[in-house]
Design an enzyme around this catalytic site. Sequence first.
Site, PDB file in Angstrom:
ATOM      1  N   GLU A 158       0.801   3.891   1.790  1.00  0.00           N
ATOM      2  CA  GLU A 158       1.205   4.325   3.127  1.00  0.00           C
ATOM      3  C   GLU A 158       2.376   3.508   3.658  1.00  0.00           C
ATOM      4  O   GLU A 158       3.313   4.060   4.250  1.00  0.00           O
ATOM      5  CB  GLU A 158       0.033   4.199   4.117  1.00  0.00           C
ATOM      6  CG  GLU A 158      -1.194   4.996   3.741  1.00  0.00           C
ATOM      7  CD  GLU A 158      -2.237   4.209   2.957  1.00  0.00           C
ATOM      8  OE1 GLU A 158      -3.436   4.463   3.171  1.00  0.00           O
ATOM      9  OE2 GLU A 158      -1.856   3.356   2.131  1.00  0.00           O
ATOM     10  N   CYS A 206      -6.630   2.133   5.453  1.00  0.00           N
ATOM     11  CA  CYS A 206      -7.271   0.916   5.941  1.00  0.00           C
ATOM     12  C   CYS A 206      -6.715   0.621   7.343  1.00  0.00           C
ATOM     13  O   CYS A 206      -5.773   1.264   7.808  1.00  0.00           O
ATOM     14  CB  CYS A 206      -7.003  -0.247   4.991  1.00  0.00           C
ATOM     15  SG  CYS A 206      -5.271  -0.785   4.952  1.00  0.00           S
ATOM     16  N   CYS A 226      -2.881  -0.108   7.396  1.00  0.00           N
ATOM     17  CA  CYS A 226      -2.034   1.077   7.265  1.00  0.00           C
ATOM     18  C   CYS A 226      -2.134   1.974   8.490  1.00  0.00           C
ATOM     19  O   CYS A 226      -1.142   2.560   8.924  1.00  0.00           O
ATOM     20  CB  CYS A 226      -2.393   1.843   5.997  1.00  0.00           C
ATOM     21  SG  CYS A 226      -1.962   0.910   4.504  1.00  0.00           S
ATOM     22  N   HIS A 279       0.850  -1.190   0.000  1.00  0.00           N
ATOM     23  CA  HIS A 279       0.000   0.000   0.000  1.00  0.00           C
ATOM     24  C   HIS A 279       0.884   1.237   0.000  1.00  0.00           C
ATOM     25  O   HIS A 279       2.020   1.218   0.511  1.00  0.00           O
ATOM     26  CB  HIS A 279      -0.898   0.026   1.234  1.00  0.00           C
ATOM     27  CG  HIS A 279      -2.024  -0.952   1.190  1.00  0.00           C
ATOM     28  ND1 HIS A 279      -3.147  -0.816   1.966  1.00  0.00           N
ATOM     29  CD2 HIS A 279      -2.212  -2.080   0.464  1.00  0.00           C
ATOM     30  CE1 HIS A 279      -3.983  -1.804   1.730  1.00  0.00           C
ATOM     31  NE2 HIS A 279      -3.426  -2.596   0.822  1.00  0.00           N
TER      32      HIS A 279
END
Length: 163
Positions: free
Chosen positions: A65, A93, A96, A63
């Site tokens: 992040e 999410c 993260c 991801h």
Amino acid sequence: MKLKTSHFGAQKDIFFMQEVLRLAQKAFEKDEVPIGALIVDQKGKIIGRGFNCTETKNSQAAHAEIIALQKAGKKIKDWRLEGCWLYVNLEPCAMCMNMAILSRIEGIVFGAQSPLFGFHLDNDLSIGIYKKGAPKIVEGVQADQAAQLLKRFFKTKRSINKG
């Protein structure tokens, strides 16, 4: 704790979010969900950048992040990112968000809310794991631009899948 702006102020929040949206566009161009992220240190210097690479790297952990957090840690040679802020165009999410908490991030600025995977949906989020508690949250910065990019991506995906 929800805030209207980070300690950098509204103008800087917009500036950083525009950079996040440029990173998200890179993800879009690579056929990844268009999410970009930045880590900004206490002085307002960008120390980590990332965009989604889950398809490219075949990894659920790739991801935006997570990539930005890892790059920031490498740059300052410390996984503890105390005093730093995470900027991302979509609400993080739970994975993260927990990574940001573990990294000791001071605050998170995001654009659009995520109705499917946003951290606000997870009642078991372990934000109290450290004495410092939850990071400060600023939401809605450049939300319209963030939402437009995401909608355009998924509209393109749906039209390709129909054809």
